[in-house]
Design a protein around this motif. Structure first.
Motif, PDB file in Angstrom:
ATOM      1  N   TYR A 153       6.362 -19.949  34.672  1.00 28.14           N
ATOM      2  CA  TYR A 153       5.481 -18.927  34.112  1.00 28.14           C
ATOM      3  C   TYR A 153       4.630 -18.324  35.228  1.00 28.14           C
ATOM      4  O   TYR A 153       4.185 -19.032  36.135  1.00 28.14           O
ATOM      5  N   TRP A 154       4.395 -17.016  35.138  1.00 28.03           N
ATOM      6  CA  TRP A 154       3.570 -16.354  36.150  1.00 28.03           C
ATOM      7  C   TRP A 154       2.905 -15.122  35.551  1.00 28.03           C
ATOM      8  O   TRP A 154       3.198 -14.703  34.427  1.00 28.03           O
ATOM      9  N   ASN A 155       1.994 -14.524  36.350  1.00 29.92           N
ATOM     10  CA  ASN A 155       1.247 -13.341  35.944  1.00 29.92           C
ATOM     11  C   ASN A 155       1.656 -12.140  36.791  1.00 29.92           C
ATOM     12  O   ASN A 155       2.212 -12.294  37.881  1.00 29.92           O
ATOM     13  N   ALA A 156       1.376 -10.951  36.313  1.00 32.60           N
ATOM     14  CA  ALA A 156       1.755  -9.739  37.047  1.00 32.60           C
ATOM     15  C   ALA A 156       1.128  -9.718  38.439  1.00 32.60           C
ATOM     16  O   ALA A 156       1.745  -9.257  39.403  1.00 32.60           O
ATOM     17  N   ALA A 157      -0.100 -10.241  38.562  1.00 36.49           N
ATOM     18  CA  ALA A 157      -0.777 -10.231  39.868  1.00 36.49           C
ATOM     19  C   ALA A 157      -0.092 -11.148  40.872  1.00 36.49           C
ATOM     20  O   ALA A 157      -0.356 -11.043  42.082  1.00 36.49           O
ATOM     21  N   ASP A 158       0.780 -12.052  40.404  1.00 34.86           N
ATOM     22  CA  ASP A 158       1.480 -12.961  41.315  1.00 34.86           C
ATOM     23  C   ASP A 158       2.721 -12.331  41.933  1.00 34.86           C
ATOM     24  O   ASP A 158       3.332 -12.923  42.825  1.00 34.86           O
ATOM     25  N   GLU A 159       3.121 -11.149  41.488  1.00 32.07           N
ATOM     26  CA  GLU A 159       4.378 -10.538  41.928  1.00 32.07           C
ATOM     27  C   GLU A 159       4.183  -9.730  43.207  1.00 32.07           C
ATOM     28  O   GLU A 159       3.163  -9.058  43.390  1.00 32.07           O
ATOM     29  N   SER A 160       5.176  -9.775  44.101  1.00 30.48           N
ATOM     30  CA  SER A 160       5.161  -8.920  45.285  1.00 30.48           C
ATOM     31  C   SER A 160       5.434  -7.483  44.850  1.00 30.48           C
ATOM     32  O   SER A 160       5.947  -7.223  43.755  1.00 30.48           O
ATOM     33  N   ALA A 161       5.122  -6.534  45.736  1.00 26.46           N
ATOM     34  CA  ALA A 161       5.241  -5.116  45.381  1.00 26.46           C
ATOM     35  C   ALA A 161       6.678  -4.730  45.042  1.00 26.46           C
ATOM     36  O   ALA A 161       6.913  -3.871  44.189  1.00 26.46           O
ATOM     37  N   SER A 162       7.655  -5.354  45.696  1.00 25.25           N
ATOM     38  CA  SER A 162       9.056  -4.980  45.502  1.00 25.25           C
ATOM     39  C   SER A 162       9.733  -5.761  44.377  1.00 25.25           C
ATOM     40  O   SER A 162      10.903  -5.529  44.080  1.00 25.25           O
ATOM     41  N   PHE A 163       9.003  -6.677  43.736  1.00 25.46           N
ATOM     42  CA  PHE A 163       9.608  -7.541  42.716  1.00 25.46           C
ATOM     43  C   PHE A 163       9.865  -6.768  41.437  1.00 25.46           C
ATOM     44  O   PHE A 163       9.001  -6.047  40.934  1.00 25.46           O
ATOM     45  N   ASP A 164      11.064  -6.906  40.899  1.00 28.25           N
ATOM     46  CA  ASP A 164      11.449  -6.280  39.639  1.00 28.25           C
ATOM     47  C   ASP A 164      11.753  -7.406  38.656  1.00 28.25           C
ATOM     48  O   ASP A 164      12.775  -8.078  38.783  1.00 28.25           O
ATOM     49  N   ARG A 165      10.875  -7.604  37.676  1.00 22.53           N
ATOM     50  CA  ARG A 165      11.081  -8.740  36.770  1.00 22.53           C
ATOM     51  C   ARG A 165      12.293  -8.545  35.859  1.00 22.53           C
ATOM     52  O   ARG A 165      12.721  -9.488  35.189  1.00 22.53           O
ATOM     53  N   ASP A 166      12.858  -7.335  35.834  1.00 20.69           N
ATOM     54  CA  ASP A 166      14.101  -7.120  35.082  1.00 20.69           C
ATOM     55  C   ASP A 166      15.325  -7.609  35.856  1.00 20.69           C
ATOM     56  O   ASP A 166      16.426  -7.628  35.309  1.00 20.69           O
ATOM     57  N   ARG A 167      15.124  -7.975  37.132  1.00 23.20           N
ATOM     58  CA  ARG A 167      16.238  -8.500  37.935  1.00 23.20           C
ATOM     59  C   ARG A 167      15.736  -9.737  38.683  1.00 23.20           C
ATOM     60  O   ARG A 167      15.728  -9.791  39.903  1.00 23.20           O
ATOM     61  N   SER A 168      15.306 -10.748  37.920  1.00 20.16           N
ATOM     62  CA  SER A 168      14.683 -11.932  38.517  1.00 20.16           C
ATOM     63  C   SER A 168      15.462 -13.184  38.164  1.00 20.16           C
ATOM     64  O   SER A 168      16.263 -13.207  37.225  1.00 20.16           O
ATOM     65  N   TYR A 169      15.199 -14.254  38.929  1.00 19.17           N
ATOM     66  CA  TYR A 169      15.887 -15.527  38.695  1.00 19.17           C
ATOM     67  C   TYR A 169      15.104 -16.656  39.359  1.00 19.17           C
ATOM     68  O   TYR A 169      14.317 -16.429  40.286  1.00 19.17           O
ATOM     69  N   VAL A 170      15.304 -17.887  38.862  1.00 19.77           N
ATOM     70  CA  VAL A 170      14.722 -19.070  39.483  1.00 19.77           C
ATOM     71  C   VAL A 170      15.578 -19.453  40.677  1.00 19.77           C
ATOM     72  O   VAL A 170      16.791 -19.642  40.553  1.00 19.77           O
ATOM     73  N   SER A 171      14.937 -19.577  41.839  1.00 17.00           N
ATOM     74  CA  SER A 171      15.650 -19.928  43.070  1.00 17.00           C
ATOM     75  C   SER A 171      15.272 -21.339  43.501  1.00 17.00           C
ATOM     76  O   SER A 171      14.108 -21.750  43.381  1.00 17.00           O
ATOM     77  N   HIS A 172      16.251 -22.072  44.013  1.00 17.15           N
ATOM     78  CA  HIS A 172      16.084 -23.459  44.451  1.00 17.15           C
ATOM     79  C   HIS A 172      16.246 -23.494  45.972  1.00 17.15           C
ATOM     80  O   HIS A 172      17.244 -22.983  46.493  1.00 17.15           O
ATOM     81  N   TYR A 173      15.278 -24.065  46.674  1.00 16.18           N
ATOM     82  CA  TYR A 173      15.440 -24.234  48.117  1.00 16.18           C
ATOM     83  C   TYR A 173      16.326 -25.453  48.364  1.00 16.18           C
ATOM     84  O   TYR A 173      15.914 -26.593  48.150  1.00 16.18           O
ATOM     85  N   THR A 174      17.542 -25.223  48.785  1.00 13.71           N
ATOM     86  CA  THR A 174      18.505 -26.298  48.984  1.00 13.71           C
ATOM     87  C   THR A 174      19.458 -25.914  50.102  1.00 13.71           C
ATOM     88  O   THR A 174      19.777 -24.737  50.285  1.00 13.71           O
ATOM     89  N   GLY A 175      19.884 -26.905  50.872  1.00 15.92           N
ATOM     90  CA  GLY A 175      20.787 -26.634  51.982  1.00 15.92           C
ATOM     91  C   GLY A 175      20.170 -25.773  53.060  1.00 15.92           C
ATOM     92  O   GLY A 175      20.869 -25.067  53.783  1.00 15.92           O
ATOM     93  N   GLY A 176      18.839 -25.822  53.166  1.00 19.20           N
ATOM     94  CA  GLY A 176      18.154 -25.062  54.219  1.00 19.20           C
ATOM     95  C   GLY A 176      17.911 -23.608  53.893  1.00 19.20           C
ATOM     96  O   GLY A 176      17.562 -22.830  54.785  1.00 19.20           O
TER      97      GLY A 176
END
Length: 495
Positions: A247-270
């Protein structure tokens, strides 16, 4: 019947109950056991200096048997060497002060805790019952808050602030029931953890921190569109098969972030991995879910990088005969309706001066050009604006045009000589094209000695400029040639 309030203290060794002053009061337990029976309460008043301190006396370990309630205006300090202080308690500690702190050398095993204001941990805490905070938050710093099986956390508008390396640990059963970890820093950004039946029940630990770093927990911030939060998750479960909802708020988003094209990312394999993008849910806060997670490390919410409808290869200006032309080329185009050529005199505010059709959707190089009419004597800036069929647009790089810059190398003057007998100045000129030109000879003070209008032919030519005044040797003169678009200035000294 009269209501009775009972405070019962059973002392097995030594109890010191001190009321030092109106500003300094508290309970100091040196090796004794303080018993607060069910239905009884112990109030420790005196402001922030009114504390409960548990310690040893060198023989016995301090402890409290709590079945009732302790109301505490100050801090809780557990310095006992006993590892089980309050472990069997069934009562509640209520922090009523403005800035309460739980501290000491040893962990305390609270049953129930309540606080009216933000509660700060300076030592790890175990919670076996309920944490009731209302609108207040609990600030972990570098300390852990562990909620045992059956424990609950209740906030109305506060949360667990993971301001350091401390984590919130809670049990998660393998029954597909989501467990919400109410964490955040300056803002509330919780995570819901759901363990599937194919996973194992276990304790999960969570903390969230600002930004998304290239190497997971270190390095520079990533340049990808993102929610500027990283959730670090760990677990002692032997088999992991979980779903996470962030969960997040609009103020947490970077300027280029499009929440209509978002996904959970996992830091794995470097590296931060990619996942299928989708529209986030919610109207604020927003949330998105990823399932089938079988290993744990940092997680974040990223967005797909915007795919530009046109890939510009280059934009440049050149002279074609007597024309100045803006050229550009594209590597590919997608849904491209048209191009607009835009002009500016300051590089900030642009006006459209021409429009060309785009190529729709194509792969491969396309080339375009548009004639320009730059303003003489001024630097002029140009760019190309591309517009899709759906109205979206992007820009090429901006290029600068300057008459003198472009023509200086194409208008050359050399072999300047003064013919005293013929009263003329002779020199050679190379011109890039055919053009009318103005010639003038000046003294360094600005006085015009001679001037003439001539026609320059493309290529090399010999020019003679009549002069009515003798030129002096060892004196500097200035010869200026202006062909309508470019100016060439030559300084020379007669020998």
């Amino acid at each position: 019947m009269k209501m009775k309030t009972l405070v019962l203290l059973l002392v097995t060794h030594l109890v010191n109950i001190c009321a030092l002053s109106a500003q300094s009061a508290g309970v100091l337990n040196n090796g004794a056991t303080i018993v607060v029976k069910s239905g009884a309460f112990l109030k420790v008043l005196g402001g922030s200096d009114a504390s409960v301190s548990i310690a040893d006396d060198g023989v016995l370990q301090g402890d409290i048997v709590l079945e009732g309630t302790i109301y505490l205006e100050g801090n809780w300090a557990n310095n006992s060497t006993a590892i089980n202080v309050l472990e069997g308690a069934t009562g509640t500690v209520v922090f009523t002060g403005a800035t309460p702190v739980i501290k000491g050398n040893s962990k305390t095993h609270f049953k129930n805790v309540a606080a009216a204001n933000d509660l700060t941990l300076e030592k790890d805490v175990n919670l076996r019952g309920g944490l009731s905070m209302g609108s207040a938050s609990i600030i972990l710093g570098d300390n852990d808050l562990t909620v045992s099986d059956g424990g609950t956390i209740d906030f109305t508008s506060g949360w667990v602030k993971t301001t350091g390396t401390g984590t919130l640990t809670m049990p998660v059963a393998n029954d597909n029931t989501p467990v919400v970890f109410p964490v955040g820093q300056a803002s509330y950004t919780p995570i819901a953890v759901t363990q599937s039946a194919t996973g194992s029940a276990g304790n999960f630990s969570v903390r969230v921190h600002d930004n998304v770093l290239e190497n997971g927990v270190m390095g520079d911030p990533v340049s990808l569109p993102r929610v500027n939060k990283t959730w670090q998750v760990g677990s002692d479960a032997s088999v992991i098969d979980v779903s996470f909802t962030m969960y997040w708020n609009a103020a947490d988003e970077s300027a280029s972030f499009d929440r209509d094209r978002s996904y959970v990312s996992h830091y794995t394999g470097g590296a931060w991995d990619a996942n299928s993008a989708a529209s986030a849910s919610g109207l604020g806060p927003f949330f998105t879910t990823r399932s089938g997670i079988t290993s744990l490390s940092p997680f974040s919410v990223l967005g797909e990088e915007e795919v530009l409808p046109v890939e510009f290869i280059d934009v440049w200006i050149e002279e074609k005969g007597r024309k100045t032309v803006l050229n550009w080329s594209t590597a590919w185009e997608e849904n491209n309706d048209y191009f607009s050529v835009e002009e500016s005199t300051d590089g900030v505010y642009f006006d459209a001066i021409a429009e060309l059709d785009g190529s729709g959707s194509t792969q491969g190089i396309n080339r375009y050009d548009s004639p320009l009419s730059p303003k003489p004597g001024l630097s002029t800036y140009y760019r190309v604006r591309q517009t899709d069929f759906d109205g979206k647009y992007s820009f090429s790089k901006t290029v600068r045009y300057n008459n003198a810059d472009l023509h200086q190398a194409e208008l050359k003057v050399h072999n300047v000589n003064f013919d005293k007998q013929g009263q003329s100045l002779a020199f050679d000129v190379f011109a890039a094209d055919n053009d009318q030109a103005y010639l003038a000879l000046f003294e360094t003070g600005g006085n015009v000695l001679a001037e003439s209008s001539i026609y320059l032919h493309e290529g090399q030519q010999h020019i003679t400029l009549p002069i009515s005044t003798d030129l002096m040797s060892a004196t500097m003169y200035i010869l200026k040639i202006l062909d309508g678009r470019a100016e060439k200035t030559v300084k020379f000294v007669l020998k």
